[in-house]
Design a protein around this motif. Structure first.
Motif, PDB file in Angstrom:
ATOM      1  N   VAL A   1       0.855  -1.184   0.000  1.00  0.00           N
ATOM      2  CA  VAL A   1       0.000   0.000   0.000  1.00  0.00           C
ATOM      3  C   VAL A   1       0.893   1.238   0.000  1.00  0.00           C
ATOM      4  O   VAL A   1       1.826   1.350   0.808  1.00  0.00           O
ATOM      5  CB  VAL A   1      -0.929   0.003   1.218  1.00  0.00           C
ATOM      6  CG1 VAL A   1      -1.717   1.300   1.297  1.00  0.00           C
ATOM      7  CG2 VAL A   1      -1.887  -1.191   1.138  1.00  0.00           C
ATOM      8  N   GLN A   2       0.587   2.160  -0.885  1.00  0.00           N
ATOM      9  CA  GLN A   2       1.371   3.384  -0.978  1.00  0.00           C
ATOM     10  C   GLN A   2       0.548   4.557  -0.462  1.00  0.00           C
ATOM     11  O   GLN A   2      -0.660   4.607  -0.639  1.00  0.00           O
ATOM     12  CB  GLN A   2       1.788   3.666  -2.423  1.00  0.00           C
ATOM     13  CG  GLN A   2       2.743   2.641  -3.010  1.00  0.00           C
ATOM     14  CD  GLN A   2       2.025   1.373  -3.433  1.00  0.00           C
ATOM     15  OE1 GLN A   2       0.953   1.423  -4.002  1.00  0.00           O
ATOM     16  NE2 GLN A   2       2.621   0.227  -3.111  1.00  0.00           N
ATOM     17  N   LEU A   3       1.251   5.481   0.178  1.00  0.00           N
ATOM     18  CA  LEU A   3       0.615   6.694   0.668  1.00  0.00           C
ATOM     19  C   LEU A   3       1.217   7.893  -0.043  1.00  0.00           C
ATOM     20  O   LEU A   3       2.442   7.999  -0.157  1.00  0.00           O
ATOM     21  CB  LEU A   3       0.807   6.848   2.176  1.00  0.00           C
ATOM     22  CG  LEU A   3       0.318   5.715   3.073  1.00  0.00           C
ATOM     23  CD1 LEU A   3       0.474   6.092   4.530  1.00  0.00           C
ATOM     24  CD2 LEU A   3      -1.113   5.345   2.765  1.00  0.00           C
ATOM     25  N   GLN A   4       0.356   8.790  -0.500  1.00  0.00           N
ATOM     26  CA  GLN A   4       0.793  10.007  -1.160  1.00  0.00           C
ATOM     27  C   GLN A   4       0.294  11.196  -0.364  1.00  0.00           C
ATOM     28  O   GLN A   4      -0.906  11.460  -0.317  1.00  0.00           O
ATOM     29  CB  GLN A   4       0.265  10.066  -2.589  1.00  0.00           C
ATOM     30  CG  GLN A   4       0.704  11.298  -3.365  1.00  0.00           C
ATOM     31  CD  GLN A   4       2.194  11.332  -3.594  1.00  0.00           C
ATOM     32  OE1 GLN A   4       2.805  10.351  -4.008  1.00  0.00           O
ATOM     33  NE2 GLN A   4       2.799  12.485  -3.307  1.00  0.00           N
ATOM     34  N   ALA A   5       1.242  11.894   0.258  1.00  0.00           N
ATOM     35  CA  ALA A   5       0.889  13.063   1.064  1.00  0.00           C
ATOM     36  C   ALA A   5       1.098  14.333   0.259  1.00  0.00           C
ATOM     37  O   ALA A   5       1.987  14.405  -0.589  1.00  0.00           O
ATOM     38  CB  ALA A   5       1.728  13.099   2.330  1.00  0.00           C
ATOM     39  N   SER A   6       0.287  15.326   0.561  1.00  0.00           N
ATOM     40  CA  SER A   6       0.405  16.607  -0.130  1.00  0.00           C
ATOM     41  C   SER A   6      -0.128  17.716   0.760  1.00  0.00           C
ATOM     42  O   SER A   6      -0.809  17.447   1.764  1.00  0.00           O
ATOM     43  CB  SER A   6      -0.367  16.575  -1.449  1.00  0.00           C
ATOM     44  OG  SER A   6      -1.737  16.340  -1.218  1.00  0.00           O
ATOM     45  N   GLY A   7       0.191  18.951   0.388  1.00  0.00           N
ATOM     46  CA  GLY A   7      -0.392  20.092   1.062  1.00  0.00           C
ATOM     47  C   GLY A   7       0.554  20.913   1.907  1.00  0.00           C
ATOM     48  O   GLY A   7       0.152  21.939   2.452  1.00  0.00           O
ATOM     49  N   GLY A   8       1.787  20.492   2.052  1.00  0.00           N
ATOM     50  CA  GLY A   8       2.717  21.266   2.850  1.00  0.00           C
ATOM     51  C   GLY A   8       3.117  22.557   2.158  1.00  0.00           C
ATOM     52  O   GLY A   8       2.759  22.795   1.011  1.00  0.00           O
ATOM     53  N   GLY A   9       3.861  23.390   2.891  1.00  0.00           N
ATOM     54  CA  GLY A   9       4.317  24.627   2.296  1.00  0.00           C
ATOM     55  C   GLY A   9       4.776  25.612   3.343  1.00  0.00           C
ATOM     56  O   GLY A   9       4.995  25.255   4.501  1.00  0.00           O
ATOM     57  N   LEU A  10       4.895  26.866   2.912  1.00  0.00           N
ATOM     58  CA  LEU A  10       5.314  27.959   3.788  1.00  0.00           C
ATOM     59  C   LEU A  10       4.084  28.774   4.167  1.00  0.00           C
ATOM     60  O   LEU A  10       3.334  29.219   3.285  1.00  0.00           O
ATOM     61  CB  LEU A  10       6.328  28.846   3.063  1.00  0.00           C
ATOM     62  CG  LEU A  10       6.756  30.135   3.777  1.00  0.00           C
ATOM     63  CD1 LEU A  10       7.464  29.810   5.083  1.00  0.00           C
ATOM     64  CD2 LEU A  10       7.659  30.962   2.864  1.00  0.00           C
ATOM     65  N   VAL A  11       3.883  28.960   5.457  1.00  0.00           N
ATOM     66  CA  VAL A  11       2.719  29.675   5.961  1.00  0.00           C
ATOM     67  C   VAL A  11       3.172  30.682   7.015  1.00  0.00           C
ATOM     68  O   VAL A  11       4.097  30.399   7.790  1.00  0.00           O
ATOM     69  CB  VAL A  11       1.691  28.704   6.587  1.00  0.00           C
ATOM     70  CG1 VAL A  11       0.458  29.451   7.053  1.00  0.00           C
ATOM     71  CG2 VAL A  11       1.312  27.618   5.591  1.00  0.00           C
ATOM     72  N   GLN A  12       2.520  31.811   7.045  1.00  0.00           N
ATOM     73  CA  GLN A  12       2.828  32.796   8.078  1.00  0.00           C
ATOM     74  C   GLN A  12       2.194  32.390   9.401  1.00  0.00           C
ATOM     75  O   GLN A  12       1.181  31.691   9.426  1.00  0.00           O
ATOM     76  CB  GLN A  12       2.306  34.165   7.656  1.00  0.00           C
ATOM     77  CG  GLN A  12       3.051  34.783   6.476  1.00  0.00           C
ATOM     78  CD  GLN A  12       2.616  36.214   6.229  1.00  0.00           C
ATOM     79  OE1 GLN A  12       1.566  36.648   6.678  1.00  0.00           O
ATOM     80  NE2 GLN A  12       3.454  36.954   5.520  1.00  0.00           N
ATOM     81  N   PRO A  13       2.773  32.806  10.504  1.00  0.00           N
ATOM     82  CA  PRO A  13       2.159  32.525  11.809  1.00  0.00           C
ATOM     83  C   PRO A  13       0.716  33.012  11.847  1.00  0.00           C
ATOM     84  O   PRO A  13       0.397  34.090  11.351  1.00  0.00           O
ATOM     85  CB  PRO A  13       3.042  33.318  12.779  1.00  0.00           C
ATOM     86  CG  PRO A  13       4.381  33.367  12.100  1.00  0.00           C
ATOM     87  CD  PRO A  13       4.061  33.508  10.638  1.00  0.00           C
ATOM     88  N   GLY A  14      -0.139  32.168  12.410  1.00  0.00           N
ATOM     89  CA  GLY A  14      -1.561  32.478  12.442  1.00  0.00           C
ATOM     90  C   GLY A  14      -2.328  31.957  11.252  1.00  0.00           C
ATOM     91  O   GLY A  14      -3.563  31.990  11.241  1.00  0.00           O
ATOM     92  N   GLY A  15      -1.613  31.463  10.274  1.00  0.00           N
ATOM     93  CA  GLY A  15      -2.249  30.976   9.062  1.00  0.00           C
ATOM     94  C   GLY A  15      -2.799  29.572   9.191  1.00  0.00           C
ATOM     95  O   GLY A  15      -2.712  28.930  10.249  1.00  0.00           O
ATOM     96  N   SER A  16      -3.364  29.100   8.091  1.00  0.00           N
ATOM     97  CA  SER A  16      -3.978  27.769   8.053  1.00  0.00           C
ATOM     98  C   SER A  16      -3.484  26.995   6.839  1.00  0.00           C
ATOM     99  O   SER A  16      -3.054  27.587   5.837  1.00  0.00           O
ATOM    100  CB  SER A  16      -5.506  27.892   7.976  1.00  0.00           C
ATOM    101  OG  SER A  16      -6.023  28.571   9.090  1.00  0.00           O
ATOM    102  N   LEU A  17      -3.588  25.692   6.945  1.00  0.00           N
ATOM    103  CA  LEU A  17      -3.174  24.821   5.851  1.00  0.00           C
ATOM    104  C   LEU A  17      -3.832  23.470   6.055  1.00  0.00           C
ATOM    105  O   LEU A  17      -4.112  23.076   7.196  1.00  0.00           O
ATOM    106  CB  LEU A  17      -1.659  24.664   5.850  1.00  0.00           C
ATOM    107  CG  LEU A  17      -0.982  24.254   4.539  1.00  0.00           C
ATOM    108  CD1 LEU A  17      -1.133  25.357   3.504  1.00  0.00           C
ATOM    109  CD2 LEU A  17       0.497  23.948   4.770  1.00  0.00           C
ATOM    110  N   ARG A  18      -4.080  22.750   4.963  1.00  0.00           N
ATOM    111  CA  ARG A  18      -4.637  21.411   5.071  1.00  0.00           C
ATOM    112  C   ARG A  18      -3.723  20.414   4.378  1.00  0.00           C
ATOM    113  O   ARG A  18      -3.343  20.601   3.221  1.00  0.00           O
ATOM    114  CB  ARG A  18      -6.030  21.327   4.455  1.00  0.00           C
ATOM    115  CG  ARG A  18      -6.707  19.989   4.740  1.00  0.00           C
ATOM    116  CD  ARG A  18      -8.113  19.906   4.187  1.00  0.00           C
ATOM    117  NE  ARG A  18      -8.122  19.562   2.781  1.00  0.00           N
ATOM    118  CZ  ARG A  18      -9.164  19.010   2.157  1.00  0.00           C
ATOM    119  NH1 ARG A  18     -10.269  18.738   2.838  1.00  0.00           N
ATOM    120  NH2 ARG A  18      -9.116  18.755   0.870  1.00  0.00           N
ATOM    121  N   LEU A  19      -3.394  19.371   5.099  1.00  0.00           N
ATOM    122  CA  LEU A  19      -2.623  18.271   4.542  1.00  0.00           C
ATOM    123  C   LEU A  19      -3.578  17.146   4.139  1.00  0.00           C
ATOM    124  O   LEU A  19      -4.597  16.926   4.786  1.00  0.00           O
ATOM    125  CB  LEU A  19      -1.616  17.741   5.564  1.00  0.00           C
ATOM    126  CG  LEU A  19      -0.633  18.735   6.156  1.00  0.00           C
ATOM    127  CD1 LEU A  19       0.300  18.015   7.126  1.00  0.00           C
ATOM    128  CD2 LEU A  19       0.159  19.432   5.076  1.00  0.00           C
TER     129      LEU A  19
END
Length: 119
Positions: A1-19
């Protein structure tokens, strides 16, 4: 089984992101799904986990800021992160535990995705 992760990056403090992390291959069932992270010079730690039934658990430092969820039809786990702080900077890894080919149990890891929280 393979897992493919995505969604990382550079975010400013207080920001949001979804992986996101999608599992592929021969999968009969998935039990627990989780997100871990490893910051430079530190051990890998469990950030959040979710059972097949939807029960969740979080490390104390992210409670109230991160939300883990899963789509069982898509074999995908998500990590919604908000109110990010520089201490959240790390490589994030997804982990999936289930039953696959030959009805054998598997425990797979994604390749890691970098999150950097910085102004």
């Amino acid at each position: 089984v393979q897992l493919q992760a995505s969604g990382g990056g550079l975010v400013q403090p207080g920001g949001s992101l979804r992986l996101s992390c999608a599992a592929s291959g021969i999968i009969y069932s998935i039990n627990a799904m989780g997100w871990y992270r490893q910051a430079p010079g530190k051990q890998r730690e469990l950030v959040a986990s979710i059972t097949r039934g939807g029960n969740t658990d979080y490390t104390d430092s992210v409670k109230g800021r991160f939300t883990i969820s899963r789509d069982n039809d898509k074999n995908t786990v998500y990590l919604q992160m908000s109110s990010l702080v520089p201490e959240d900077t790390a490589v994030y890894y997804c982990n999936v535990d289930g039953v696959g080919r030959g009805f054998r149990r598997f425990d797979s890891w994604g390749q890691g995705t970098q999150l950097t929280v910085s102004s």
